[in-house]
Design an enzyme around this catalytic site. Structure first.
Site, PDB file in Angstrom:
ATOM      1  N   ASP A 172       8.883 -42.383  12.861  1.00 34.06           N
ATOM      2  CA  ASP A 172       8.430 -40.996  12.950  1.00 34.06           C
ATOM      3  C   ASP A 172       7.082 -40.934  13.566  1.00 34.06           C
ATOM      4  OD1 ASP A 172      11.095 -39.932  12.171  1.00 34.06           O
ATOM      5  OD2 ASP A 172       9.994 -39.554   9.871  1.00 34.06           O
TER       6      ASP A 172
ATOM      7  N   ALA B  15      13.972 -23.656  -0.998  1.00 33.81           N
ATOM      8  CA  ALA B  15      13.160 -23.457  -2.096  1.00 33.81           C
ATOM      9  C   ALA B  15      14.168 -22.955  -3.115  1.00 33.81           C
ATOM     10  CB  ALA B  15      11.794 -22.825  -1.867  1.00 33.81           C
TER      11      ALA B  15
ATOM     12  N   ASP C 194       4.700 -31.709   2.339  1.00 34.47           N
ATOM     13  CA  ASP C 194       5.315 -31.980   3.633  1.00 34.47           C
ATOM     14  C   ASP C 194       6.869 -32.004   3.279  1.00 34.47           C
ATOM     15  OD1 ASP C 194       6.326 -33.149   6.175  1.00 34.47           O
ATOM     16  OD2 ASP C 194       4.973 -34.955   5.914  1.00 34.47           O
TER      17      ASP C 194
ATOM     18  N   LYS D 103      17.228 -39.864   9.528  1.00 31.80           N
ATOM     19  CA  LYS D 103      18.053 -39.497   8.599  1.00 31.80           C
ATOM     20  C   LYS D 103      18.909 -40.332   7.800  1.00 31.80           C
ATOM     21  CE  LYS D 103      18.166 -34.932  10.714  1.00 31.80           C
ATOM     22  NZ  LYS D 103      16.944 -34.281  10.167  1.00 31.80           N
TER      23      LYS D 103
ATOM     24  N   ALA E 144      18.362 -43.852   7.683  1.00 30.59           N
ATOM     25  CA  ALA E 144      17.233 -44.488   6.894  1.00 30.59           C
ATOM     26  C   ALA E 144      16.818 -44.046   5.786  1.00 30.59           C
ATOM     27  CB  ALA E 144      16.451 -45.330   7.567  1.00 30.59           C
ATOM     28  N   ASN E 145      16.429 -42.736   5.804  1.00 29.88           N
ATOM     29  CA  ASN E 145      15.782 -41.973   4.793  1.00 29.88           C
ATOM     30  C   ASN E 145      16.552 -41.586   3.593  1.00 29.88           C
ATOM     31  OD1 ASN E 145      13.573 -41.434   6.426  1.00 29.88           O
ATOM     32  ND2 ASN E 145      14.048 -39.424   6.815  1.00 29.88           N
TER      33      ASN E 145
ATOM     34  N   ASP F 172      17.067 -35.048   3.396  1.00 30.72           N
ATOM     35  CA  ASP F 172      17.610 -36.587   3.150  1.00 30.72           C
ATOM     36  C   ASP F 172      17.492 -36.829   2.014  1.00 30.72           C
ATOM     37  OD1 ASP F 172      17.899 -36.542   5.891  1.00 30.72           O
ATOM     38  OD2 ASP F 172      16.074 -37.266   6.339  1.00 30.72           O
TER      39      ASP F 172
HETATM   40  O1  RIB Z   1      15.033 -35.403   8.203  1.00 24.82           O
HETATM   41  C1  RIB Z   1      14.023 -35.882   8.506  1.00 24.82           C
HETATM   42  C2  RIB Z   1      14.185 -37.013   9.679  1.00 24.82           C
HETATM   43  O2  RIB Z   1      14.670 -36.388  10.775  1.00 24.82           O
HETATM   44  C3  RIB Z   1      12.717 -37.895  10.155  1.00 24.82           C
HETATM   45  O3  RIB Z   1      12.621 -38.731   9.286  1.00 24.82           O
HETATM   46  C4  RIB Z   1      12.940 -37.882  11.728  1.00 24.82           C
HETATM   47  O4  RIB Z   1      13.134 -39.174  11.934  1.00 24.82           O
HETATM   48  C5  RIB Z   1      14.397 -37.139  11.984  1.00 24.82           C
HETATM   49  O5  RIB Z   1      15.549 -38.035  11.976  1.00 24.82           O
END
Ligand code: RIB
Length: 305
Positions: free
Chosen positions: A20, A227, A252, A47, A49-50, A258
Site C-alpha cells: 500500500d 459506523a 484511518d 484484502k 493478506a489483511n 478486512d
Molecule cells: O481493504 C483495504 C485494502 O484494499 C488495502 O490494503 C489495499 O491494498 C486494497 O487491497
C-alpha cells in the site's frame, strides 16, 4: 467439512497481497488537477493478506495462499504476515512485481484506492490446483475479488462439491457466477458492493438488500454498514444485527472491512455461529479504524483474543 463447535481448525485465506502506497491529502484532486500530498508511506496491504493477518492476530490457525513478486515489496509482505503468525508456506514468489495499491487518505479517515496489476494476477487456477489439499480440507476458506475471477470460481466450485465452508468477501464488487454465489456461506459485502451485485441504483433497506442477495443463492449473507455495524441473514430465515463498537477517533478506515472479515472468519473457522462472528468482526474493525494503515493498524487485536 464443517468444524465442530469449539474445535480449533485451520482457516485458509486465498487472495491478494499488496504494497500500500499511502499519501495523505487535504482533499481529493479533481480531474486534471495536481495537488500536494504528504510524504508517501509503504505498508503491507491487500484484502487477502489483511484478512489473514487479522485472523492470525485474533488467535486463528491461518494460512495465506497468494502471490508476491521477488522484490522488496514481496519481502515486506512475507515478513509482515509471518510476524503476525500467519503460515506463509503457500505464499508464492513469482516473476511479476508485487501488486501495489495507491491509497489517498483525507483528514476524515476516508480513503480512495486504486489497485495496480501485479503478482496477484499470477494466482491462477493452475497454482491453486497444486495446493488443493491444503485449502479444500480447511475448516473455512476465505476469498476476495482482487485475484483472477476464474480462480475464485475454481475454489468456490470445489468447496461446494466437497462441503468445505467458503466465505467470499465480494470486494471490489464484480458480477459473479451463480455457482460462486451458491457456494458462499457467508457472502460478505458492504452496501455499495451489495448494490452492484443486485443491480440496484436507488435506496434499499439493509434487510431488503440481504433478502435480495440471499435470493441469488448464498446460504448466508453478511452486510456491513460502516459506523452502523452489520446485519446478517441466512437462507434458513435467521436474522442477526450487530452495532459497531464505539471508538474514540476514526484515524484511518483503510482495512477496517478486512479486519471485520478476519474477526468473522476466526469465529466461523472454529465452528462458531454468525452472531458471535459479527461481534468479533465489529471488535476487530474498531481496532483497525483507530490507527493508521491497513494491516499496520491491527496490532491491538492481540488484546482481543
Ligand atoms: O481493504 C483495504 C485494502 O484494499 C488495502 O490494503 C489495499 O491494498 C486494497 O487491497
Amino acid at each position: 467439512m464443517m468444524a465442530e463447535p469449539g474445535e480449533a481448525r485451520r482457516v485458509v485465506v486465498i487472495g491478494s497481497a499488496n504494497a500500500d502506497l499511502v499519501v495523505r491529502v487535504q482533499r481529493r484532486p479533481l480531474g486534471g488537477e495536481t495537488i500536494a500530498g504528504s510524504r508517501p508511506v509503504v505498508t503491507p496491504g491487500g484484502k487477502g493478506a489483511n484478512q489473514a493477518t487479522a485472523a492470525a492476530l485474533l488467535g486463528a490457525d491461518v494460512a495465506f495462499l497468494g502471490c508476491v513478486g521477488r522484490d522488496a515489496h514481496g519481502d515486506l509482505l512475507r515478513s509482515a504476515l509471518a510476524d503476525a503468525g500467519v503460515d506463509v508456506e503457500l505464499l508464492a514468489a513469482v516473476d511479476v512485481p508485487t501488486s501495489v495499491a495507491l491509497i489517498v487518505l483525507t483528514p476524515d479517515g476516508e480513503n480512495s484506492i486504486i489497485v495496480a496489476d501485479g503478482a496477484n494476477g499470477a494466482l491462477t487456477p493452475e497454482l491453486l490446483r497444486q495446493h488443493e489439499t491444503a485449502w479444500a480440507e480447511a475448516s473455512l476458506v476465505v476469498m476476495q475479488l482482487e485475484v483472477p475471477l476464474e480462480s475464485v470460481a475454481l475454489v468456490a466450485g470445489e468447496c461446494l462439491r466437497r462441503g468445505t465452508r467458503f466465505l467470499l468477501n465480494a470486494a471490489p464488487a464484480e458480477v459473479l457466477d451463480a455457482e460462486v454465489l451458491r457456494a458462499c456461506d457467508p457472502l460478505v459485502v458492504n452496501e455499495s458492493e451489495a448494490a452492484i451485485l443486485l443491480g440496484v441504483t436507488g435506496a434499499a433497506t439493509p434487510s431488503d438488500m440481504v433478502a435480495g442477495l440471499l435470493r441469488l443463492g448464498p446460504a448466508s449473507v453478511v452486510l456491513t454498514l460502516g459506523a452502523d455495524g452489520a446485519v446478517a441473514g441466512t437462507a434458513a430465515g435467521e436474522w442477526f444485527e450487530q452495532l459497531a463498537e464505539p471508538v474514540r477517533e476514526v484515524v484511518d478506515t483503510t482495512g477496517a472491512g478486512d479486519a471485520f472479515v478476519g474477526g468473522l472468519a476466526t469465529v466461523l473457522g472454529r465452528g462458531g455461529g454468525l452472531a458471535d462472528g459479527l461481534a468479533a468482526g465489529a471488535r476487530a474493525a474498531a481496532v483497525a479504524v483507530q490507527a493508521s494503515g491497513a494491516a499496520a493498524s491491527y496490532a491491538g487485536m492481540r488484546g482481543l483474543r
